[in-house]
Design a protein around this motif. Structure first.
Motif, PDB file in Angstrom:
ATOM      1  N   ILE A  19      35.948  72.915 -34.828  1.00 52.06           N
ATOM      2  CA  ILE A  19      36.858  73.619 -35.739  1.00 52.06           C
ATOM      3  C   ILE A  19      38.293  73.218 -35.455  1.00 52.06           C
ATOM      4  O   ILE A  19      39.080  72.939 -36.370  1.00 52.06           O
ATOM      5  N   VAL A  20      38.669  73.168 -34.170  1.00 46.41           N
ATOM      6  CA  VAL A  20      40.031  72.770 -33.792  1.00 46.41           C
ATOM      7  C   VAL A  20      40.351  71.380 -34.336  1.00 46.41           C
ATOM      8  O   VAL A  20      41.397  71.161 -34.959  1.00 46.41           O
ATOM      9  N   ALA A  21      39.444  70.417 -34.104  1.00 48.71           N
ATOM     10  CA  ALA A  21      39.704  69.038 -34.523  1.00 48.71           C
ATOM     11  C   ALA A  21      39.903  68.937 -36.029  1.00 48.71           C
ATOM     12  O   ALA A  21      40.814  68.239 -36.513  1.00 48.71           O
ATOM     13  N   GLN A  22      39.067  69.646 -36.793  1.00 48.98           N
ATOM     14  CA  GLN A  22      39.173  69.543 -38.248  1.00 48.98           C
ATOM     15  C   GLN A  22      40.398  70.275 -38.783  1.00 48.98           C
ATOM     16  O   GLN A  22      41.026  69.823 -39.743  1.00 48.98           O
ATOM     17  N   LEU A  23      40.760  71.393 -38.162  1.00 48.69           N
ATOM     18  CA  LEU A  23      41.976  72.093 -38.591  1.00 48.69           C
ATOM     19  C   LEU A  23      43.219  71.260 -38.276  1.00 48.69           C
ATOM     20  O   LEU A  23      44.144  71.175 -39.091  1.00 48.69           O
ATOM     21  N   VAL A  24      43.252  70.651 -37.087  1.00 53.53           N
ATOM     22  CA  VAL A  24      44.388  69.794 -36.722  1.00 53.53           C
ATOM     23  C   VAL A  24      44.524  68.647 -37.728  1.00 53.53           C
ATOM     24  O   VAL A  24      45.631  68.319 -38.179  1.00 53.53           O
ATOM     25  N   LYS A  25      43.396  68.058 -38.101  1.00 51.67           N
ATOM     26  CA  LYS A  25      43.427  66.967 -39.079  1.00 51.67           C
ATOM     27  C   LYS A  25      43.941  67.461 -40.426  1.00 51.67           C
ATOM     28  O   LYS A  25      44.757  66.795 -41.078  1.00 51.67           O
ATOM     29  N   LYS A  26      43.474  68.646 -40.858  1.00 49.93           N
ATOM     30  CA  LYS A  26      43.913  69.187 -42.143  1.00 49.93           C
ATOM     31  C   LYS A  26      45.413  69.489 -42.139  1.00 49.93           C
ATOM     32  O   LYS A  26      46.070  69.424 -43.180  1.00 49.93           O
ATOM     33  N   MET A  27      45.947  69.823 -40.959  1.00 52.57           N
ATOM     34  CA  MET A  27      47.370  70.142 -40.849  1.00 52.57           C
ATOM     35  C   MET A  27      48.203  68.897 -40.539  1.00 52.57           C
ATOM     36  O   MET A  27      49.362  68.996 -40.163  1.00 52.57           O
ATOM     37  N   ASN A  28      47.573  67.702 -40.691  1.00 49.02           N
ATOM     38  CA  ASN A  28      48.255  66.417 -40.492  1.00 49.02           C
ATOM     39  C   ASN A  28      48.766  66.242 -39.063  1.00 49.02           C
ATOM     40  O   ASN A  28      49.812  65.621 -38.835  1.00 49.02           O
ATOM     41  N   GLY A  29      48.000  66.781 -38.114  1.00 48.81           N
ATOM     42  CA  GLY A  29      48.387  66.673 -36.720  1.00 48.81           C
ATOM     43  C   GLY A  29      47.452  65.779 -35.930  1.00 48.81           C
ATOM     44  O   GLY A  29      46.589  65.093 -36.485  1.00 48.81           O
ATOM     45  N   THR A  30      47.625  65.783 -34.602  1.00 49.55           N
ATOM     46  CA  THR A  30      46.764  65.002 -33.708  1.00 49.55           C
ATOM     47  C   THR A  30      46.384  65.861 -32.514  1.00 49.55           C
ATOM     48  O   THR A  30      47.076  66.823 -32.174  1.00 49.55           O
ATOM     49  N   ILE A  31      45.271  65.494 -31.872  1.00 46.33           N
ATOM     50  CA  ILE A  31      44.860  66.162 -30.644  1.00 46.33           C
ATOM     51  C   ILE A  31      44.400  65.102 -29.649  1.00 46.33           C
ATOM     52  O   ILE A  31      43.700  64.164 -30.019  1.00 46.33           O
ATOM     53  N   GLN A  32      44.842  65.257 -28.386  1.00 50.23           N
ATOM     54  CA  GLN A  32      44.435  64.368 -27.310  1.00 50.23           C
ATOM     55  C   GLN A  32      43.876  65.216 -26.167  1.00 50.23           C
ATOM     56  O   GLN A  32      44.383  66.311 -25.903  1.00 50.23           O
ATOM     57  N   VAL A  33      42.839  64.677 -25.515  1.00 46.50           N
ATOM     58  CA  VAL A  33      42.179  65.411 -24.436  1.00 46.50           C
ATOM     59  C   VAL A  33      42.083  64.505 -23.217  1.00 46.50           C
ATOM     60  O   VAL A  33      41.692  63.338 -23.331  1.00 46.50           O
ATOM     61  N   GLU A  34      42.442  65.033 -22.062  1.00 45.15           N
ATOM     62  CA  GLU A  34      42.247  64.342 -20.783  1.00 45.15           C
ATOM     63  C   GLU A  34      41.521  65.297 -19.847  1.00 45.15           C
ATOM     64  O   GLU A  34      41.771  66.508 -19.874  1.00 45.15           O
ATOM     65  N   SER A  35      40.619  64.754 -19.039  1.00 40.60           N
ATOM     66  CA  SER A  35      39.847  65.640 -18.172  1.00 40.60           C
ATOM     67  C   SER A  35      39.307  64.880 -16.973  1.00 40.60           C
ATOM     68  O   SER A  35      39.036  63.672 -17.056  1.00 40.60           O
ATOM     69  N   THR A  36      39.163  65.620 -15.858  1.00 44.66           N
ATOM     70  CA  THR A  36      38.518  65.096 -14.655  1.00 44.66           C
ATOM     71  C   THR A  36      37.476  66.101 -14.213  1.00 44.66           C
ATOM     72  O   THR A  36      37.795  67.300 -14.070  1.00 44.66           O
ATOM     73  N   VAL A  37      36.241  65.642 -14.047  1.00 45.83           N
ATOM     74  CA  VAL A  37      35.160  66.549 -13.662  1.00 45.83           C
ATOM     75  C   VAL A  37      35.501  67.202 -12.326  1.00 45.83           C
ATOM     76  O   VAL A  37      35.882  66.535 -11.355  1.00 45.83           O
ATOM     77  N   GLY A  38      35.398  68.514 -12.297  1.00 43.76           N
ATOM     78  CA  GLY A  38      35.656  69.278 -11.081  1.00 43.76           C
ATOM     79  C   GLY A  38      37.107  69.654 -10.881  1.00 43.76           C
ATOM     80  O   GLY A  38      37.426  70.455  -9.995  1.00 43.76           O
ATOM     81  N   GLU A  39      38.021  69.088 -11.709  1.00 45.63           N
ATOM     82  CA  GLU A  39      39.451  69.376 -11.527  1.00 45.63           C
ATOM     83  C   GLU A  39      40.070  70.109 -12.716  1.00 45.63           C
ATOM     84  O   GLU A  39      41.016  70.868 -12.555  1.00 45.63           O
TER      85      GLU A  39
END
Length: 719
Positions: free
Chosen positions: A545-565
């Motif tokens: 839902i977040v990804a599609q709403l961001v797209k509809k609002m002409n925005g972008t989303i980036q995700v960074e992650s480290t397992v356990g951190e």
């Protein structure tokens, strides 16, 4: 996804647009509208019809082929028959008469299966035309008689076509009285000369020749000669055949030579019409034979063989092209089946998960009700149970809302608002919710957004909150005991009319693998650790839902992650600046006093009516309950003006829905028809649902489930 109403409106707007623009409109729908909808079906039909009317019968056929192969995947509409009919006519114009009959028979079969009796005359008429082109006059007569038999069930326009074709068939069979009677009916009863001027002219010419009326025949022939150069190949071939037959029968060789010269000239202008070349040489051969010209006969046969060789080569090219096209269509169908199977597998997994997720709060509610039933004298226990029932019910509502949001986003029927809102207030309200949830989970929250002071924007406050709360919910849900959440907001760009903000959220949770982020994070119904669903809960819809709403609002989303951190989420969204913000209204709690107010409550569900009555009567209001829209209109009409201070209107009801009831009340002409407050009560709670209520004439919208404070606050605004 485009609705059928939107399609018809846009198509009507393009009615006088250039051909290329209309073709692009249909092509875009066929590319983007992957679901097998009525809109996609009509795009196939109208795109093919455009090319057919331009004389590009091959293009029309190739556009329609994927649909006619897969038509059973579509919901039935009468236009399916029209698609097969158009396919048959396009193939007929390419002079593939047996194949044309196949498509027409298929259309007739679909018409019979769906009792579309009005279509029978159309299909039998077209069958007759294919036999007529092949000089199979008895079969043509049999088909046209069937068309005539079903005329009482058809519209008036087809009558002219049937009687015109019946007249020509009877001419060829020597049944001249029947031919004359049919032509008279066509012209005098069904306005055939206006509808089919060129077709009528041709059959008149043939009939007058057969009747021996030389004067009328020559007048018609002169008019036919004027029209001959502009005819398409099938029409030209049929007309040339009739002219040639008449003049050969009369022994009028100068006219025969004129016809042959016209056919030669047509071939010079249209060298791709090889079939006309074959017909031309057949006529040269017949003419030479009639004159005893053996050399002319041999020359015609040699040229005919050359044309036949070209026909075979062309047929081979077409066959190769068709095979290639069918292979590509087969590959697309296979891919569509694979995609559908994958989607079904995902949804099956989702339903299994949802069964667990929905049963959990339901189990809590039912369990607490059992405890309430046995502990009625223990007030503290009762209060504890009611609080837990409230939490479980709200969790259940959030699950349902997620599924509804995802459904609307998948169908592209989600409407974004563009309304004034204050970013400071959004941050404060979001922080209040997040901090409470985080502290309850034993987490620490650190906020940083120093440059957000008195920022007034235009956009969707609701969906901005939904994006932020979904991200925060994930950070809380997947965090570690005693963990932290850091959030920052900053301005990235600023112009006179627009501003872009970055929303950054980081947690110290369990983290995700890069493979999961790249391939699964934004998929619907997916969670990073399905084995731990009981621990984390949720539907697996939040990030999708977040990804599609961001797209509809002409925005972008980036995700960074480290397992356990832990994980971090960066959302960038542009907004329009509100240069004339409304004055901030002070929010005061509703007084909760509706004594002396009479309210007409319209609700078809007895339990919902009981809840609404209880809430309203507890504030002193007098409630008049009715259970459908028609009863509401009657109750309003039978009461004196001013009897009711407001009407609370459900939307989905039997007999008459809330929209129709509202329109009836507003148009009743009573003194208070335009002023009495009408407030919608509905589970349809999206922006487009609210707007539809306002467009219908309602004053406000309250979404279900009903909250007493919200309902009273809304009523007090109007009474």
């Amino acid at each position: 996804m485009m609705s059928y109403e939107e399609f018809t409106q846009k198509e009507a707007a393009l009615e006088s647009a250039p051909q290329a623009e209309r073709e692009a409109f249909y092509a875009e729908i066929l590319e983007k509208e992957t679901a097998k909808t009525d809109v996609r079906m009509m795009a196939y039909f109208h795109a093919a019809l455009l090319h057919y009317r331009e004389g590009d019968f091959r293009a029309a056929r190739e556009i329609l082929e994927p649909f006619v192969i897969d038509y059973q995947s579509y919901a039935y509409r009468p236009e399916i028959i029209a698609c097969f009919n158009l396919m048959g006519v396009a193939v007929y114009c390419e002079r593939s008469y047996a194949l044309a009959r196949f498509y027409i028979h298929e259309g007739l079969k679909i018409a019979r299966e769906n009792h579309e009796i009005s279509r029978y005359s159309y299909e039998y008429n077209n069958l007759a035309v294919t036999y007529l082109a092949q000089h199979e006059y008895e079969k043509a007569l049999e088909a046209i008689r069937e068309a005539e038999r079903h005329l009482p069930d058809s519209d008036r326009e087809i009558h002219a076509y049937v009687y015109r074709n019946l007249s020509e068939i009877c001419c060829h069979l020597g049944r001249l009285n029947e031919a004359q009677a049919a032509l008279t009916r066509c012209v005098e009863e069904y306005d055939g000369r206006t509808l089919l001027p060129d077709d009528i002219l041709l059959v008149e010419m043939l009939l007058y020749y057969k009747l021996g009326d030389a004067e009328r025949y020559e007048k018609c022939r002169a008019k036919v000669w004027q029209k001959l150069p502009a005819m398409h190949a099938a029409e030209f071939g049929n007309t040339a055949n009739n002219l040639f037959a008449c003049e050969m029968d009369a022994g009028n060789y100068p006219q025969v030579e004129r016809i042959l010269a016209a056919m030669d000239d047509y071939l010079v202008r249209n060298p791709q019409e090889i079939t006309i070349g074959v017909q031309t040489q057949e006529k040269y051969h017949a003419y030479a034979k009639a004159r005893g010209d053996r050399d002319g006969m041999l020359a015609a046969l040699e040229k005919k063989e050359k044309y036949n060789a070209q026909l075979l080569a062309h047929a081979e090219e077409v066959r190769v092209r068709d095979v290639d096209r069918y292979l590509r269509m087969g590959q697309k169908l296979q891919q569509a089946l694979a995609n559908e199977a994958s989607a079904n597998h995902t949804k099956t997994r989702f339903l299994a998960n949802m069964s667990h997720d929905i049963r959990t709060p339901i189990n809590g509610i039912l369990g607490m009700l059992t405890i309430v039933d046995t502990c009625r004298d223990n007030k503290d226990k009762m209060d504890d149970c009611l609080a837990k029932i409230d939490v479980s019910a709200k969790h259940l509502l959030s699950l349902v809302n997620d599924v509804l949001d995802m459904t609307k986003l998948e169908r592209d029927t989600f409407t974004l608002e563009s309304k004034p809102f204050n970013l400071d207030r959004v941050c404060i309200e979001t922080a209040e919710i997040v901090c409470f949830q985080a502290e309850s989970a034993g987490l620490h929250v650190e906020e940083e957004h120093p440059d957000v002071r008195n920022v007034n924007l235009l956009g969707s406050e609701l969906y901005l909150k939904k994006i932020l709360l979904n991200l925060f919910s994930n950070c809380i849900k997947y965090n570690k005991p005693g963990g932290a959440i850091y959030t920052r907001m900053r301005e990235l760009e600023h112009t006179d009319d627009t501003v872009t903000y970055e929303f950054f959220i980081r947690d110290t949770g369990v983290g995700m693998t890069q493979d999961f982020i790249d391939n699964h994070l934004f998929e619907a119904f997916t969670q990073g650790d399905n084995a731990a669903r009981s621990q984390y809960g949720g539907t697996g819809l939040g990030m999708s839902i977040v990804a599609q709403l961001v797209k509809k609002m002409n925005g972008t989303i980036q995700v960074e992650s480290t397992v356990g951190e832990g994980s971090s989420f960066t959302v960038v969204l542009p907004f329009a600046i509100d240069h004339d913000p409304p004055a901030a209204a002070e929010k005061t709690p509703p007084a909760g006093d509706l004594r002396g107010k009479r309210l007409l409550v319209v609700e078809d569900n007895e339990l919902n009516m009981e809840i609404a009555e209880f809430m309203l009567k507890s504030t002193g209001a007098e409630v008049v309950p009715v259970f459908d829209g028609e009863s509401a209109v009657k109750a309003y009409a039978q009461a004196a003006p001013g009897t009711y201070q407001a009407i609370l209107m459900d939307l989905m009801m039997p007999v008459m829905d809330g929209y129709a009831a509202t329109r009836a009340i507003r148009s009743s002409g009573r003194p208070d028809a335009g002023t009495i407050p009408i407030i919608a009560m509905s589970a349809n709670a999206y922006a487009e649902d609210v707007q539809k209520c306002l467009d219908t004439g309602m004053n406000a919208h309250i979404s279900k489930p009903l909250y007493k404070d919200v309902m009273l606050e809304t009523i007090e605004r109007f009474v």
